[in-house]
Design an enzyme around this catalytic site. Structure first.
Site, PDB file in Angstrom:
ATOM      1  N   LYS A 170     -13.861 -12.488 -32.508  1.00  0.00           N
ATOM      2  CA  LYS A 170     -13.590 -12.148 -31.110  1.00  0.00           C
ATOM      3  C   LYS A 170     -12.154 -11.652 -30.933  1.00  0.00           C
ATOM      4  CE  LYS A 170     -12.485 -15.482 -28.002  1.00  0.00           C
ATOM      5  NZ  LYS A 170     -11.219 -15.104 -27.333  1.00  0.00           N
ATOM      6  N   ASN A 171     -11.203 -12.392 -31.470  1.00  0.00           N
ATOM      7  CA  ASN A 171      -9.801 -12.057 -31.222  1.00  0.00           C
ATOM      8  C   ASN A 171      -9.331 -10.815 -31.973  1.00  0.00           C
ATOM      9  OD1 ASN A 171      -9.623 -14.163 -29.483  1.00  0.00           O
ATOM     10  ND2 ASN A 171      -8.292 -15.435 -30.761  1.00  0.00           N
ATOM     11  N   ARG A 192      -8.302 -13.194 -19.986  1.00  0.00           N
ATOM     12  CA  ARG A 192      -6.882 -12.843 -20.055  1.00  0.00           C
ATOM     13  C   ARG A 192      -6.604 -11.694 -21.019  1.00  0.00           C
ATOM     14  NH1 ARG A 192      -2.775 -15.330 -18.864  1.00  0.00           N
ATOM     15  NH2 ARG A 192      -1.928 -14.563 -20.818  1.00  0.00           N
ATOM     16  N   CYS A 219      -4.275 -20.046 -16.889  1.00  0.00           N
ATOM     17  CA  CYS A 219      -5.626 -20.438 -17.279  1.00  0.00           C
ATOM     18  C   CYS A 219      -5.569 -21.911 -17.608  1.00  0.00           C
ATOM     19  CB  CYS A 219      -6.128 -19.619 -18.457  1.00  0.00           C
ATOM     20  SG  CYS A 219      -5.312 -20.011 -19.979  1.00  0.00           S
ATOM     21  N   ARG A 244       0.642 -19.155 -19.481  1.00  0.00           N
ATOM     22  CA  ARG A 244       0.395 -17.929 -20.241  1.00  0.00           C
ATOM     23  C   ARG A 244       0.903 -16.661 -19.565  1.00  0.00           C
ATOM     24  NH1 ARG A 244      -5.464 -18.464 -23.063  1.00  0.00           N
ATOM     25  NH2 ARG A 244      -4.562 -17.057 -24.585  1.00  0.00           N
ATOM     26  N   PRO A 245       2.197 -16.548 -19.380  1.00  0.00           N
ATOM     27  CA  PRO A 245       2.744 -15.320 -18.778  1.00  0.00           C
ATOM     28  C   PRO A 245       2.621 -14.110 -19.705  1.00  0.00           C
ATOM     29  CG  PRO A 245       4.517 -16.836 -19.395  1.00  0.00           C
ATOM     30  CD  PRO A 245       3.239 -17.508 -19.763  1.00  0.00           C
ATOM     31  N   VAL A 246       2.878 -12.908 -19.149  1.00  0.00           N
ATOM     32  CA  VAL A 246       2.833 -11.677 -19.963  1.00  0.00           C
ATOM     33  C   VAL A 246       4.183 -10.950 -19.913  1.00  0.00           C
ATOM     34  CG1 VAL A 246       0.337 -11.349 -19.852  1.00  0.00           C
ATOM     35  CG2 VAL A 246       1.775 -10.366 -18.051  1.00  0.00           C
ATOM     36  N   ASP A 247       5.236 -11.734 -19.665  1.00  0.00           N
ATOM     37  CA  ASP A 247       6.570 -11.135 -19.537  1.00  0.00           C
ATOM     38  C   ASP A 247       7.003 -10.379 -20.796  1.00  0.00           C
ATOM     39  OD1 ASP A 247       6.488 -13.881 -20.477  1.00  0.00           O
ATOM     40  OD2 ASP A 247       8.660 -13.756 -20.668  1.00  0.00           O
ATOM     41  N   GLN A 248       6.588 -10.834 -21.958  1.00  0.00           N
ATOM     42  CA  GLN A 248       7.016 -10.182 -23.202  1.00  0.00           C
ATOM     43  C   GLN A 248       6.354  -8.807 -23.358  1.00  0.00           C
ATOM     44  OE1 GLN A 248       9.497 -11.621 -25.032  1.00  0.00           O
ATOM     45  NE2 GLN A 248       9.431 -13.096 -23.347  1.00  0.00           N
ATOM     46  N   ASP A 303      -5.961 -22.675 -32.017  1.00  0.00           N
ATOM     47  CA  ASP A 303      -7.393 -22.537 -31.702  1.00  0.00           C
ATOM     48  C   ASP A 303      -8.274 -23.483 -32.533  1.00  0.00           C
ATOM     49  OD1 ASP A 303      -6.848 -20.693 -29.758  1.00  0.00           O
ATOM     50  OD2 ASP A 303      -7.548 -18.948 -30.872  1.00  0.00           O
ATOM     51  N   ILE A 335       2.075 -24.646 -29.088  1.00  0.00           N
ATOM     52  CA  ILE A 335       1.919 -23.278 -28.546  1.00  0.00           C
ATOM     53  C   ILE A 335       1.641 -23.300 -27.040  1.00  0.00           C
ATOM     54  CG2 ILE A 335       0.667 -21.087 -28.767  1.00  0.00           C
ATOM     55  CD1 ILE A 335       1.871 -21.641 -31.385  1.00  0.00           C
ATOM     56  N   ARG A 339     -18.398 -17.358 -24.302  1.00  0.00           N
ATOM     57  CA  ARG A 339     -17.324 -16.361 -24.402  1.00  0.00           C
ATOM     58  C   ARG A 339     -16.942 -16.128 -25.857  1.00  0.00           C
ATOM     59  NH1 ARG A 339     -12.338 -18.283 -22.113  1.00  0.00           N
ATOM     60  NH2 ARG A 339     -11.737 -16.483 -23.312  1.00  0.00           N
TER      61      ARG A 339
HETATM   62  C1  UD1 Z   1      -3.908 -15.305 -28.612  1.00  0.00           C
HETATM   63  C2  UD1 Z   1      -5.367 -15.624 -28.857  1.00  0.00           C
HETATM   64  C3  UD1 Z   1      -5.657 -17.080 -28.518  1.00  0.00           C
HETATM   65  C4  UD1 Z   1      -4.697 -18.002 -29.270  1.00  0.00           C
HETATM   66  C5  UD1 Z   1      -3.247 -17.564 -29.068  1.00  0.00           C
HETATM   67  C6  UD1 Z   1      -2.271 -18.341 -29.918  1.00  0.00           C
HETATM   68  C7  UD1 Z   1      -6.444 -13.489 -28.450  1.00  0.00           C
HETATM   69  C8  UD1 Z   1      -7.308 -12.662 -27.574  1.00  0.00           C
HETATM   70  N1  UD1 Z   1      -6.170 -14.731 -28.029  1.00  0.00           N
HETATM   71  O1  UD1 Z   1      -3.667 -15.493 -27.228  1.00  0.00           O
HETATM   72  O2  UD1 Z   1      -7.011 -17.365 -28.875  1.00  0.00           O
HETATM   73  O3  UD1 Z   1      -4.860 -19.322 -28.792  1.00  0.00           O
HETATM   74  O4  UD1 Z   1      -3.093 -16.175 -29.386  1.00  0.00           O
HETATM   75  O5  UD1 Z   1      -2.601 -18.231 -31.267  1.00  0.00           O
HETATM   76  O6  UD1 Z   1      -6.032 -13.057 -29.501  1.00  0.00           O
HETATM   77  N2  UD1 Z   1       3.890 -16.212 -23.964  1.00  0.00           N
HETATM   78  C9  UD1 Z   1       4.844 -15.970 -22.999  1.00  0.00           C
HETATM   79  N3  UD1 Z   1       5.030 -14.687 -22.546  1.00  0.00           N
HETATM   80  C10 UD1 Z   1       4.292 -13.633 -23.027  1.00  0.00           C
HETATM   81  C11 UD1 Z   1       3.313 -13.895 -24.010  1.00  0.00           C
HETATM   82  C12 UD1 Z   1       3.137 -15.187 -24.469  1.00  0.00           C
HETATM   83  O7  UD1 Z   1       5.537 -16.907 -22.538  1.00  0.00           O
HETATM   84  O8  UD1 Z   1       4.501 -12.509 -22.570  1.00  0.00           O
HETATM   85  C13 UD1 Z   1       3.676 -17.596 -24.482  1.00  0.00           C
HETATM   86  C14 UD1 Z   1       2.300 -18.156 -24.124  1.00  0.00           C
HETATM   87  O9  UD1 Z   1       2.300 -18.732 -22.830  1.00  0.00           O
HETATM   88  C15 UD1 Z   1       2.097 -19.179 -25.234  1.00  0.00           C
HETATM   89  C16 UD1 Z   1       2.778 -18.513 -26.434  1.00  0.00           C
HETATM   90  O10 UD1 Z   1       3.673 -17.542 -25.902  1.00  0.00           O
HETATM   91  O11 UD1 Z   1       2.758 -20.373 -24.926  1.00  0.00           O
HETATM   92  C17 UD1 Z   1       1.841 -17.828 -27.406  1.00  0.00           C
HETATM   93  O12 UD1 Z   1       0.917 -17.058 -26.679  1.00  0.00           O
HETATM   94  P1  UD1 Z   1       0.221 -15.740 -27.261  1.00  0.00           P
HETATM   95  O13 UD1 Z   1       0.361 -15.678 -28.738  1.00  0.00           O
HETATM   96  O14 UD1 Z   1       0.689 -14.570 -26.473  1.00  0.00           O
HETATM   97  O15 UD1 Z   1      -1.296 -16.005 -26.905  1.00  0.00           O
HETATM   98  P2  UD1 Z   1      -2.351 -14.896 -26.569  1.00  0.00           P
HETATM   99  O16 UD1 Z   1      -1.968 -13.645 -27.292  1.00  0.00           O
HETATM  100  O17 UD1 Z   1      -2.594 -14.842 -25.100  1.00  0.00           O
END
Ligand code: UD1
Length: 418
Positions: free
Chosen positions: A22-23, A94, A118, A123-127, A306, A328, A398
């Site tokens: 899936k990922n 997400r 969630c 889980r922000p997307v600031d990066q 995971d 994480i 899912r």
């Molecule tokens: C992906 C996986 C998910 C897995 C996770 C960690 C997919 C579709 N999903 O999720 O199954 O549990 O990796 O291995 O591949 N963060 C920020 N800002 C950002 C991005 C991330 O603060 O812009 C934080 C997140 O809140 C979290 C950490 O960084 O605490 C890691 O998250 P991230 O690796 O981005 O997880 P996903 O890519 O969403």
């Protein structure tokens, strides 16, 4: 709402095939947005998250052809007239944020609804946003949407504050069509990032370093179509290994590989399992009772978050005590209270759980709260005495293809209740 009824106490035995990941599939399907030519994917899993993403891509103008029986999908994004990801689809998944990078790179504009929090954390997307801004995009967050515009992205040196998997994937895809070289430092090293890079390279992208923490991408004017086989799902693989381990079973999983699972296999061996790794298969033989194993989650190649919930489940019935540290996500122990309903002895303190193994669990009604939490409840239900009913199993749909069929093939007594 569907429920899952499990009659516990059966030792899992036999052989099943593992599905495509899936990922890996989610970012790979988004990569088709980067080209006007058709991209064909094989080994595509049948999952609700994939359906959601295909619906989202279709709304943008992508032509989607899917052969469910063959597990193939062909995407033709020659016309992309609506670079928008609306909230009604993004809120259910997400990973929809993965369209942002490709859309900005290809169309010079994108409007993607903010995914929000969630169950497992903020889980922000600031990066993702910071990276696109460094590449010259004007990004505004307005009315709950991320709105990004740029005539053409420019190569840049990017450094993410933490290791982010979808962040790395989004920026790597965007950089493929940028003007000049992009370097992503502190990049995620997950095998799914490598699978995506390999597909992009097949489309004509110039990427080196995927699988390390520095990825270099030299932008090109355009990408071409390709055919790509999606890698096997390492988390599905690990989940069935745990299910067999917890039940004292003996199974063989095909269409998968042990090479992405070192940290998980190591822990299962510490717990007392015998593991046989073949080229495209893994066999596991469990002892009558597992020994407790402590785990600490961290980015790949360390132990995956995971798989944390599934290891909590196996520790519930192991001999001894285990310490589980989640580094994480800040709120990823919701399965613990449900496992307690089955008789587990778990104490939580912040990001640490201490699990004291008990001799047996007892069936009860429990509620699934997220995808991997649901998997841990299935494992616990398989070992519990009597019947366990898991509510809200849409989470499982899912991310686990034909879960009941696969468990039934291994001898489990599992039924879906409508
Ligand atoms: C992906 C996986 C998910 C897995 C996770 C960690 C997919 C579709 N999903 O999720 O199954 O549990 O990796 O291995 O591949 N963060 C920020 N800002 C950002 C991005 C991330 O603060 O812009 C934080 C997140 O809140 C979290 C950490 O960084 O605490 C890691 O998250 P991230 O690796 O981005 O997880 P996903 O890519 O969403």
């Amino acid at each position: 709402m569907d429920k899952l009824l499990i009659e516990g106490g059966v030792r899992l035995t036999g052989e099943i095939g593992i599905s495509g990941a899936k990922n890996a599939a989610l970012p790979l399907l988004c990569a088709a947005l980067l080209t006007r030519e058709a991209v064909t994917y094989t080994n595509v899993p049948q999952l609700n998250d994939i359906d959601t993403l295909l619906k989202l891509l279709a709304r943008m103008g992508v032509k989607v052809s899917r052969d469910l029986a063959a597990g193939t999908v062909t995407l033709d994004a020659s016309v992309l007239d609506n670079p928008v990801a609306p909230y009604d689809l993004v809120k259910t998944m997400r990973a929809s944020i993965l369209v942002l990078g490709p859309l900005v790179a290809r169309c010079g504009e994108a409007r993607v609804s903010l995914p929000g929090g969630c169950a497992i954390g903020a889980r922000p997307v600031d990066q993702h946003i910071k990276g696109l801004q460094a590449m010259g995009a004007a990004v505004r967050v307005e009315h709950g949407d991320v709105h990004a515009t740029v005539p053409r992205l420019k190569g840049a040196r990017l450094f993410t504050d933490m290791v982010t998997v979808t962040g790395t994937e989004n920026l790597m895809m965007a950089a493929c069509l940028a003007d000049g070289e992009t370097v992503i430092e502190n990049a995620a090293r997950e095998p799914e990032v490598v699978d995506l890079a390999n597909c992009l390279i097949g489309m004509g992208a110039r990427i080196t370093g995927a699988g390390t923490d520095v990825i270099r991408i030299r932008g090109v004017e355009r990408l071409a179509g390709t055919t790509h086989r999606i890698m096997p799902d390492r988390i599905e693989t690990g989940t069935y290994l745990c299910a067999a381990a917890a039940t004292g079973g003996e199974i063989r999983l095909t269409n998968t590989s042990s090479c992405y699972l070192d940290a998980v296999i190591d822990k299962l061996m510490d717990a007392g399992c015998e593991i046989v790794c073949e080229r495209d298969a893994i066999g596991l033989k469990a002892p009558a009772r597992l020994s407790a194993v402590s785990v600490r989650t961290a980015p790949y190649p360390a132990f995956p978050t995971d798989m944390q919930a599934q290891f909590m489940a196996i520790n519930c019935v192991a001999s001894g005590a285990a310490v589980i540290r989640e580094t994480i996500f800040e709120n990823r122990f919701m399965h613990a209270v449900e496992l307690q309903r089955l008789g587990a002895d778990i104490r939580i303190d912040g990001n640490t759980a201490v699990v004291q193994g008990v001799s047996h669990l007892q069936g009860a009604t429990v509620m699934a709260t997220d995808l991997r939490a649901s998997a841990s409840l299935v494992i616990a239900g398989l070992v519990a005495e009597g019947e366990t009913v898991i509510e809200r199993i849409y989470h499982l749909d899912r991310g686990y293809e034909r879960l009941e069929d696969k468990l039934t093939a291994l001898g489990a007594r599992v039924r879906r209740l409508a």
